[in-house]
Design an enzyme around this catalytic site. Sequence first.
Site, PDB file in Angstrom:
ATOM      1  N   LYS A 191       0.853  -1.194   0.000  1.00 35.93           N
ATOM      2  CA  LYS A 191       0.000   0.000   0.000  1.00 35.93           C
ATOM      3  C   LYS A 191       0.886   1.241   0.000  1.00 35.93           C
ATOM      4  O   LYS A 191       1.466   1.623   1.015  1.00 35.93           O
ATOM      5  CB  LYS A 191      -0.919   0.037   1.227  1.00 35.93           C
ATOM      6  N   GLY A 221      -4.928   3.941  -1.915  1.00 36.90           N
ATOM      7  CA  GLY A 221      -6.014   4.589  -1.171  1.00 36.90           C
ATOM      8  C   GLY A 221      -5.535   5.128   0.159  1.00 36.90           C
ATOM      9  O   GLY A 221      -4.337   5.116   0.449  1.00 36.90           O
ATOM     10  N   GLY A 223      -4.757   5.367   3.982  1.00 36.64           N
ATOM     11  CA  GLY A 223      -4.387   4.439   5.047  1.00 36.64           C
ATOM     12  C   GLY A 223      -5.462   4.350   6.112  1.00 36.64           C
ATOM     13  O   GLY A 223      -5.733   3.285   6.661  1.00 36.64           O
ATOM     14  N   SER A 224      -6.105   5.489   6.379  1.00 32.49           N
ATOM     15  CA  SER A 224      -7.141   5.505   7.428  1.00 32.49           C
ATOM     16  C   SER A 224      -8.336   4.635   7.043  1.00 32.49           C
ATOM     17  O   SER A 224      -9.071   4.168   7.900  1.00 32.49           O
ATOM     18  CB  SER A 224      -7.594   6.944   7.667  1.00 32.49           C
ATOM     19  N   GLY A 227      -6.020   0.630   6.074  1.00 32.57           N
ATOM     20  CA  GLY A 227      -4.887   0.130   6.857  1.00 32.57           C
ATOM     21  C   GLY A 227      -5.272  -0.993   7.801  1.00 32.57           C
ATOM     22  O   GLY A 227      -4.617  -2.042   7.848  1.00 32.57           O
ATOM     23  N   GLU A 265       9.963   1.204  10.626  1.00 33.34           N
ATOM     24  CA  GLU A 265      11.007   2.200  10.366  1.00 33.34           C
ATOM     25  C   GLU A 265      10.339   3.556  10.482  1.00 33.34           C
ATOM     26  O   GLU A 265       9.591   3.964   9.599  1.00 33.34           O
ATOM     27  CB  GLU A 265      11.613   1.952   8.977  1.00 33.34           C
ATOM     28  N   CYS A 299      14.015  10.638   6.873  1.00 36.16           N
ATOM     29  CA  CYS A 299      13.981  10.227   8.284  1.00 36.16           C
ATOM     30  C   CYS A 299      15.368  10.272   8.922  1.00 36.16           C
ATOM     31  O   CYS A 299      15.490  10.447  10.127  1.00 36.16           O
ATOM     32  CB  CYS A 299      13.376   8.841   8.400  1.00 36.16           C
ATOM     33  N   GLU A 400       9.947  15.740  14.706  1.00 30.14           N
ATOM     34  CA  GLU A 400      10.414  15.615  13.324  1.00 30.14           C
ATOM     35  C   GLU A 400       9.707  16.662  12.461  1.00 30.14           C
ATOM     36  O   GLU A 400       8.483  16.657  12.366  1.00 30.14           O
ATOM     37  CB  GLU A 400      10.099  14.209  12.822  1.00 30.14           C
TER      38      GLU A 400
HETATM   39  P1  NDP Z   1       1.976   8.434   7.867  1.00 33.59           P
HETATM   40  O1  NDP Z   1       2.767   7.598   8.785  1.00 33.59           O
HETATM   41  O2  NDP Z   1       0.559   8.670   8.218  1.00 33.59           O
HETATM   42  O3  NDP Z   1       2.011   7.818   6.363  1.00 33.59           O
HETATM   43  C1  NDP Z   1       2.828   6.770   5.958  1.00 33.59           C
HETATM   44  C2  NDP Z   1       1.993   5.660   5.314  1.00 33.59           C
HETATM   45  O4  NDP Z   1       1.081   5.163   6.284  1.00 33.59           O
HETATM   46  C3  NDP Z   1       1.140   6.150   4.141  1.00 33.59           C
HETATM   47  O5  NDP Z   1       1.090   5.126   3.159  1.00 33.59           O
HETATM   48  C4  NDP Z   1      -0.214   6.326   4.774  1.00 33.59           C
HETATM   49  O6  NDP Z   1      -1.278   6.206   3.845  1.00 33.59           O
HETATM   50  C5  NDP Z   1      -0.231   5.147   5.726  1.00 33.59           C
HETATM   51  N1  NDP Z   1      -1.252   5.238   6.762  1.00 33.59           N
HETATM   52  C6  NDP Z   1      -1.818   6.345   7.301  1.00 33.59           C
HETATM   53  N2  NDP Z   1      -2.724   5.984   8.243  1.00 33.59           N
HETATM   54  C7  NDP Z   1      -2.742   4.640   8.296  1.00 33.59           C
HETATM   55  C8  NDP Z   1      -3.461   3.664   9.048  1.00 33.59           C
HETATM   56  N3  NDP Z   1      -4.353   4.017   9.966  1.00 33.59           N
HETATM   57  N4  NDP Z   1      -3.207   2.361   8.837  1.00 33.59           N
HETATM   58  C9  NDP Z   1      -2.299   1.977   7.924  1.00 33.59           C
HETATM   59  N5  NDP Z   1      -1.600   2.839   7.157  1.00 33.59           N
HETATM   60  C10 NDP Z   1      -1.798   4.159   7.350  1.00 33.59           C
HETATM   61  O7  NDP Z   1       2.756   9.798   7.693  1.00 33.59           O
HETATM   62  P2  NDP Z   1       2.196  11.210   7.206  1.00 33.59           P
HETATM   63  O8  NDP Z   1       2.040  11.178   5.744  1.00 33.59           O
HETATM   64  O9  NDP Z   1       0.993  11.617   7.996  1.00 33.59           O
HETATM   65  O10 NDP Z   1       3.429  12.161   7.608  1.00 33.59           O
HETATM   66  C11 NDP Z   1       3.484  12.752   8.888  1.00 33.59           C
HETATM   67  C12 NDP Z   1       4.901  12.779   9.418  1.00 33.59           C
HETATM   68  O11 NDP Z   1       5.392  11.467   9.573  1.00 33.59           O
HETATM   69  C13 NDP Z   1       5.930  13.464   8.524  1.00 33.59           C
HETATM   70  O12 NDP Z   1       5.925  14.827   8.632  1.00 33.59           O
HETATM   71  C14 NDP Z   1       7.195  12.856   9.046  1.00 33.59           C
HETATM   72  O13 NDP Z   1       7.588  13.521  10.217  1.00 33.59           O
HETATM   73  C15 NDP Z   1       6.784  11.425   9.392  1.00 33.59           C
HETATM   74  N6  NDP Z   1       7.134  10.478   8.299  1.00 33.59           N
HETATM   75  C16 NDP Z   1       8.259   9.743   8.446  1.00 33.59           C
HETATM   76  C17 NDP Z   1       8.670   8.944   7.416  1.00 33.59           C
HETATM   77  C18 NDP Z   1       9.916   8.134   7.537  1.00 33.59           C
HETATM   78  O14 NDP Z   1      10.581   7.941   6.542  1.00 33.59           O
HETATM   79  N7  NDP Z   1      10.215   7.594   8.696  1.00 33.59           N
HETATM   80  C19 NDP Z   1       7.941   8.876   6.155  1.00 33.59           C
HETATM   81  C20 NDP Z   1       6.729   9.645   6.129  1.00 33.59           C
HETATM   82  C21 NDP Z   1       6.364  10.422   7.169  1.00 33.59           C
HETATM   83  P3  NDP Z   1      -1.985   7.497   3.174  1.00 33.59           P
HETATM   84  O15 NDP Z   1      -0.941   8.553   3.086  1.00 33.59           O
HETATM   85  O16 NDP Z   1      -2.414   7.004   1.871  1.00 33.59           O
HETATM   86  O17 NDP Z   1      -3.108   7.825   4.073  1.00 33.59           O
END
Ligand code: NDP
Length: 521
Positions: A191, A221, A223-224, A227, A265, A299, A400
């Site tokens: 996903k 789609g 994640g909310s 997921g 991660e 990250c 972050e």
């Molecule tokens: P998220 O952790 O929400 O997004 C990462 C992935 O998780 C996306 O594919 C997202 O899907 C998915 N996701 C979101 N909600 C759920 C859920 N309930 N169940 C399963 N999967 C889910 O990060 P954000 O995009 O909100 O970013 C916020 C902050 O997170 C950033 O500013 C940064 O600080 C950190 N981040 C860190 C990363 C890293 O490399 N460690 C990478 C990305 C973010 P979708 O977007 O489609 O909803």
Amino acid sequence: MNIPMMTLEKSKTLAQRIGKVCTFGHFIAGEWVEGSSGETIELSNPASRETLAHIQSGNVKDVDRAVNAAHEAFLKWSRTAPIERQRILLAIAERLKRRQADFAMMETLNNGKTIVEAMIDIHHCAEQFEFHAGAAFQLKGEILDYADTSILVHREPIGVVAQIIPWNVALLMASMKLGPALAAGCTVVLKPAETVCLSVLEFIKDISDLLPPGVVNVVTGYGSKIGEALVSHPKVRKVTFTGSRATAQKIIQYASMNIIPQTMELGGKSANIVCEDADLDAAAESAVMTTILNKGEVCLAGTRVFVHKKVRDAFLDRFRYQLAKVRQGDPVDPATQLGAQSSEVQFKRVNSYIELGKAEGAVALTGGGPAKIAGLENGLFIEPTIFINVRNEMRIAQEEIFGPVTGVMEWEDEAELVRLANESVYGLGGGLWTRDLARAHRISRAIQTGIVWVNRYYNIKPGMPMGGYKQSGFGRENAMEAVRSYTLTKSVVINLQEGMLHLFDRPPADKTGELSGTSKQ
Ligand code: NDP
């Protein structure tokens, strides 16, 4: 990096053509299928705000279809000979190399990173598949020999894996997760993030003929929405995730429903430490690089610079001078060094952290707000920002930001420096600049983090474990340890003695040959 302009123009035209004609489906059981909700999501270019393509907004039904397809494919794929899996992974790496400019252009248009960065990303994607192709063969069981027993420890693929990836390095994240899963013999439901996944979908389209149907499935789609259904599906046996701590907490809960293992991660707030004997030009260059690379959406970025008091001013002069020379602009232009933030949500988030920093008492030595780029006035650009007067307890030093923002703090005493560097919920990366070998070893061992680079930053070689301490996550990627995490061991214990083992005293046999004490009827 020298990228021929003709190749870039061709790739850009292709990406734009795809966007005009294409609504990507989910990829399930080797077919592109429409989602059952009938709803779609728009992918856009954060530099120009133009629409690029549309993807499906998945729901629980789509997830169920994809997991069932992966489950059905597992029996056969898990028994493929390692050499066959190795061949396929190498063929995937070749496709990435052959269409490097196309995939890079899609990543640039959808993510806002510079084309040079995207070209390097795709090079690393190919390396991931090359490394894991070799891993398919190294994944061996073992035999333990005892005088009376042989024990065969088999390594078996764990089953269907859910892989959830973010938007900052979409195709590299997909490669880093697909590589070990496929090498180990697992099947996957991937996903990607709903904002940035054009490169991932085009890549899957390109390699679909190399993989048996159902081995890799992609559901797009929010994640909310999907997921929980994905991670808690009874046929899913493992989840790997890269993203935020908040989402990780939810995923860990979903994973607890069927008690499946997780690789997490998560974020970082890494310390980049400059000692008084450091090569200050190189240290300043590393600070510039970690501020601007991928617009700070990394990250591992060294967002907390700790510089020794004696060299603070000399370091800051260099850092500011070099950062001022950075060319921010159209990400598609090979001369550009700093692109646009990936999405409006992220743009607003970074800006609000910059405002928070000012309110907390930090001072923006450079930058400090949105950047206006001629010709791309609607683009989501942020000025590269150095904050001074930062204290480690400030939120901008603890949370972050994920943008081109670096906070500088000073230190004098080594023990205090180590205490401050470790005063973070995160522990993912870090840098150390010194010419003193003993000090390099001493400090790098004292820092609670998954990676420490000494006299360099961002040097990741295949095979080197990547992952976090503390709330930066658990489990490792980019290494054999990752491949093993997609397997379970099974110990088959062979008794070498004839007959049963004499675990209990047997009653002596009487003259008739019957055991004494057994009832005679
Ligand atoms: P998220 O952790 O929400 O997004 C990462 C992935 O998780 C996306 O594919 C997202 O899907 C998915 N996701 C979101 N909600 C759920 C859920 N309930 N169940 C399963 N999967 C889910 O990060 P954000 O995009 O909100 O970013 C916020 C902050 O997170 C950033 O500013 C940064 O600080 C950190 N981040 C860190 C990363 C890293 O490399 N460690 C990478 C990305 C973010 P979708 O977007 O489609 O909803």
